[in-house]
Design a protein around this motif. Structure first.
Motif, PDB file in Angstrom:
ATOM      1  N   VAL A 196      83.874  42.317  60.810  1.00  0.00           N
ATOM      2  CA  VAL A 196      83.950  43.151  62.010  1.00  0.00           C
ATOM      3  C   VAL A 196      84.243  42.292  63.239  1.00  0.00           C
ATOM      4  CG1 VAL A 196      82.596  44.562  63.602  1.00  0.00           C
ATOM      5  CG2 VAL A 196      82.530  45.048  61.157  1.00  0.00           C
ATOM      6  N   LEU A 197      83.538  41.176  63.376  1.00  0.00           N
ATOM      7  CA  LEU A 197      83.770  40.281  64.513  1.00  0.00           C
ATOM      8  C   LEU A 197      85.185  39.712  64.478  1.00  0.00           C
ATOM      9  CD1 LEU A 197      80.396  38.307  64.715  1.00  0.00           C
ATOM     10  CD2 LEU A 197      81.220  40.058  66.282  1.00  0.00           C
ATOM     11  N   ALA A 198      85.621  39.316  63.275  1.00  0.00           N
ATOM     12  CA  ALA A 198      86.967  38.754  63.156  1.00  0.00           C
ATOM     13  C   ALA A 198      88.018  39.808  63.465  1.00  0.00           C
ATOM     14  CB  ALA A 198      87.166  38.185  61.750  1.00  0.00           C
ATOM     15  N   VAL A 238      90.765  36.559  61.013  1.00  0.00           N
ATOM     16  CA  VAL A 238      90.925  35.664  62.168  1.00  0.00           C
ATOM     17  C   VAL A 238      92.397  35.280  62.266  1.00  0.00           C
ATOM     18  CG1 VAL A 238      90.369  33.381  63.105  1.00  0.00           C
ATOM     19  CG2 VAL A 238      88.579  34.759  62.042  1.00  0.00           C
ATOM     20  N   PRO A 239      93.028  35.512  63.404  1.00  0.00           N
ATOM     21  CA  PRO A 239      94.455  35.170  63.546  1.00  0.00           C
ATOM     22  C   PRO A 239      94.724  33.717  63.191  1.00  0.00           C
ATOM     23  CG  PRO A 239      93.696  36.464  65.414  1.00  0.00           C
ATOM     24  CD  PRO A 239      92.474  36.131  64.615  1.00  0.00           C
ATOM     25  N   GLY A 240      95.872  33.475  62.573  1.00  0.00           N
ATOM     26  CA  GLY A 240      96.191  32.145  62.082  1.00  0.00           C
ATOM     27  C   GLY A 240      96.074  31.050  63.116  1.00  0.00           C
ATOM     28  N   GLU A 241      96.539  31.333  64.356  1.00  0.00           N
ATOM     29  CA  GLU A 241      96.499  30.296  65.395  1.00  0.00           C
ATOM     30  C   GLU A 241      95.085  30.032  65.902  1.00  0.00           C
ATOM     31  OE1 GLU A 241      97.476  34.222  67.508  1.00  0.00           O
ATOM     32  OE2 GLU A 241      97.892  33.219  65.594  1.00  0.00           O
ATOM     33  N   MET A 242      94.135  30.905  65.550  1.00  0.00           N
ATOM     34  CA  MET A 242      92.735  30.727  65.971  1.00  0.00           C
ATOM     35  C   MET A 242      91.841  30.284  64.816  1.00  0.00           C
ATOM     36  SD  MET A 242      92.376  34.218  68.255  1.00  0.00           S
ATOM     37  CE  MET A 242      90.664  33.914  68.638  1.00  0.00           C
ATOM     38  N   ARG A 243      92.410  30.221  63.606  1.00  0.00           N
ATOM     39  CA  ARG A 243      91.613  29.940  62.416  1.00  0.00           C
ATOM     40  C   ARG A 243      91.372  28.437  62.276  1.00  0.00           C
ATOM     41  NH1 ARG A 243      94.821  31.956  58.237  1.00  0.00           N
ATOM     42  NH2 ARG A 243      94.244  34.027  59.027  1.00  0.00           N
ATOM     43  N   PRO A 244      90.105  28.013  62.202  1.00  0.00           N
ATOM     44  CA  PRO A 244      89.808  26.596  61.981  1.00  0.00           C
ATOM     45  C   PRO A 244      90.098  26.218  60.527  1.00  0.00           C
ATOM     46  CG  PRO A 244      87.787  27.875  62.002  1.00  0.00           C
ATOM     47  CD  PRO A 244      88.890  28.823  62.353  1.00  0.00           C
ATOM     48  N   PRO A 245      90.029  24.934  60.174  1.00  0.00           N
ATOM     49  CA  PRO A 245      90.267  24.525  58.785  1.00  0.00           C
ATOM     50  C   PRO A 245      89.383  25.297  57.803  1.00  0.00           C
ATOM     51  CG  PRO A 245      90.219  22.606  60.211  1.00  0.00           C
ATOM     52  CD  PRO A 245      89.823  23.778  61.063  1.00  0.00           C
ATOM     53  N   VAL A 246      90.013  25.970  56.864  1.00  0.00           N
ATOM     54  CA  VAL A 246      89.285  26.892  55.977  1.00  0.00           C
ATOM     55  C   VAL A 246      88.272  26.150  55.104  1.00  0.00           C
ATOM     56  CG1 VAL A 246      89.572  28.474  54.028  1.00  0.00           C
ATOM     57  CG2 VAL A 246      91.134  28.585  55.976  1.00  0.00           C
ATOM     58  N   GLY A 247      88.670  25.024  54.552  1.00  0.00           N
ATOM     59  CA  GLY A 247      87.764  24.298  53.673  1.00  0.00           C
ATOM     60  C   GLY A 247      86.497  23.855  54.379  1.00  0.00           C
ATOM     61  N   ALA A 248      86.644  23.410  55.621  1.00  0.00           N
ATOM     62  CA  ALA A 248      85.491  22.910  56.369  1.00  0.00           C
ATOM     63  C   ALA A 248      84.506  24.031  56.691  1.00  0.00           C
ATOM     64  CB  ALA A 248      85.957  22.239  57.660  1.00  0.00           C
ATOM     65  N   VAL A 249      84.998  25.169  57.172  1.00  0.00           N
ATOM     66  CA  VAL A 249      84.077  26.254  57.524  1.00  0.00           C
ATOM     67  C   VAL A 249      83.491  26.910  56.268  1.00  0.00           C
ATOM     68  CG1 VAL A 249      84.999  26.743  59.809  1.00  0.00           C
ATOM     69  CG2 VAL A 249      86.029  27.841  57.809  1.00  0.00           C
ATOM     70  N   THR A 250      84.238  26.889  55.164  1.00  0.00           N
ATOM     71  CA  THR A 250      83.689  27.414  53.906  1.00  0.00           C
ATOM     72  C   THR A 250      82.575  26.516  53.401  1.00  0.00           C
ATOM     73  OG1 THR A 250      85.819  28.426  53.351  1.00  0.00           O
ATOM     74  CG2 THR A 250      84.267  28.101  51.546  1.00  0.00           C
ATOM     75  N   LEU A 251      82.694  25.218  53.622  1.00  0.00           N
ATOM     76  CA  LEU A 251      81.600  24.303  53.292  1.00  0.00           C
ATOM     77  C   LEU A 251      80.357  24.645  54.112  1.00  0.00           C
ATOM     78  CD1 LEU A 251      80.415  21.722  52.003  1.00  0.00           C
ATOM     79  CD2 LEU A 251      81.526  20.417  53.834  1.00  0.00           C
ATOM     80  N   ALA A 259      87.460  38.152  53.739  1.00  0.00           N
ATOM     81  CA  ALA A 259      87.962  39.097  54.738  1.00  0.00           C
ATOM     82  C   ALA A 259      87.845  38.517  56.138  1.00  0.00           C
ATOM     83  CB  ALA A 259      87.190  40.410  54.640  1.00  0.00           C
ATOM     84  N   ALA A 260      86.719  37.865  56.423  1.00  0.00           N
ATOM     85  CA  ALA A 260      86.537  37.271  57.751  1.00  0.00           C
ATOM     86  C   ALA A 260      87.589  36.198  58.012  1.00  0.00           C
ATOM     87  CB  ALA A 260      85.129  36.685  57.872  1.00  0.00           C
ATOM     88  N   LEU A 261      87.846  35.357  57.011  1.00  0.00           N
ATOM     89  CA  LEU A 261      88.858  34.308  57.172  1.00  0.00           C
ATOM     90  C   LEU A 261      90.233  34.895  57.425  1.00  0.00           C
ATOM     91  CD1 LEU A 261      87.844  31.811  54.331  1.00  0.00           C
ATOM     92  CD2 LEU A 261      87.720  31.369  56.784  1.00  0.00           C
ATOM     93  N   LEU A 262      90.590  35.923  56.669  1.00  0.00           N
ATOM     94  CA  LEU A 262      91.923  36.495  56.794  1.00  0.00           C
ATOM     95  C   LEU A 262      92.117  37.278  58.081  1.00  0.00           C
ATOM     96  CD1 LEU A 262      92.523  37.699  53.120  1.00  0.00           C
ATOM     97  CD2 LEU A 262      93.434  35.655  54.248  1.00  0.00           C
TER      98      LEU A 262
END
Length: 221
Positions: free
Chosen positions: A36-38, A113-126, A108-111
């Motif tokens: 929802v936030l994303a 978030v707009p690409g230009e605002m998305r931080p490194p996926v692996g790091a935030v998933t960790l 869903a939250a990762l997807l």
């Protein structure tokens, strides 16, 4: 001695009661907050860049972990404690049932978030994996060492207090680093170390205490 088929039948018989006792309202609310936030972020001006995206994802990660802290809440705990199925099976079944919800929520939250605002996926998933591991380990510790049927509230307070403490850590030990900060990689090495330490603790807490298991086995003779 039970065979493999008997154990499978026993686990399958557990599915309906375990499903009914899961705190679905809490889990649904916690799992829905991140997406929802994303999604709401897509309706706002793209100011803030990855800093804003990181804040949204970290908020969703914390909400998901706080929701999963309630996973082992069971009003009928004192009744199910005497069933022959071991706690490791009952707890594993609960985790297996909610794992798709957690994975779907985070994806869903990762997807969203707009690409230009998305931080490194692996790091935030960790980060979210570590927070979830801490929440579940706290819940398992509460079940292991107390008789409280609903330990989720206390676990969430502890997790929130730990998060606030982590936010106050000095740079050398900082966990919640910014994407463009020089210690981003070092901070995620600390996240990885924390996850590595948490997982074996959780695994050790998962089975029932030996004395309690022996007492139950003796009672069923």
């Amino acid at each position: 001695m039970l065979g493999v088929g008997d154990k499978y039948v026993g686990v399958r018989a557990l599915l309906p009661p375990v499903w009914r006792t899961l705190p679905w309202r809490v889990l649904g609310a916690a799992g829905g907050l991140g997406p929802v936030l994303a999604g709401a972020g897509r309706l706002m001006p793209r100011a803030g860049g990855t800093t804003h995206g990181l804040m949204v994802l970290r908020t969703g990660a914390l909400a998901l972990a706080l929701g999963l802290a309630f996973l082992l809440d069971d009003p009928a705990r004192h009744t199910t404690a005497v069933v022959p199925t071991r706690r490791v099976v009952r707890t594993g079944l609960r985790m297996a049932l909610v794992a798709p919800l957690a994975a779907l929520s985070w994806t869903a939250a990762l997807l969203l978030v707009p690409g230009e605002m998305r931080p490194p996926v692996g790091a935030v998933t960790l980060e979210v994996a570590t927070l979830i591991a801490l929440a579940l380990t706290g819940a398992m510790a509460a079940v292991r060492f107390t008789d409280e049927p609903r330990p989720g509230g206390a676990v969430t307070v502890s997790l929130l207090a730990g998060t606030v403490f982590a936010l106050l850590l000095p740079g050398r030990w900082e966990l919640f680093s910014e994407v463009d900060a020089s210690d981003w990689a070092a901070a995620h090495q600390r996240w990885a170390a924390l996850l590595t330490l948490t997982l074996p603790v959780g695994a050790a807490l998962l089975p029932e205490p030996i004395r309690r298991y022996r007492a139950r086995a003796w009672a069923h003779r």
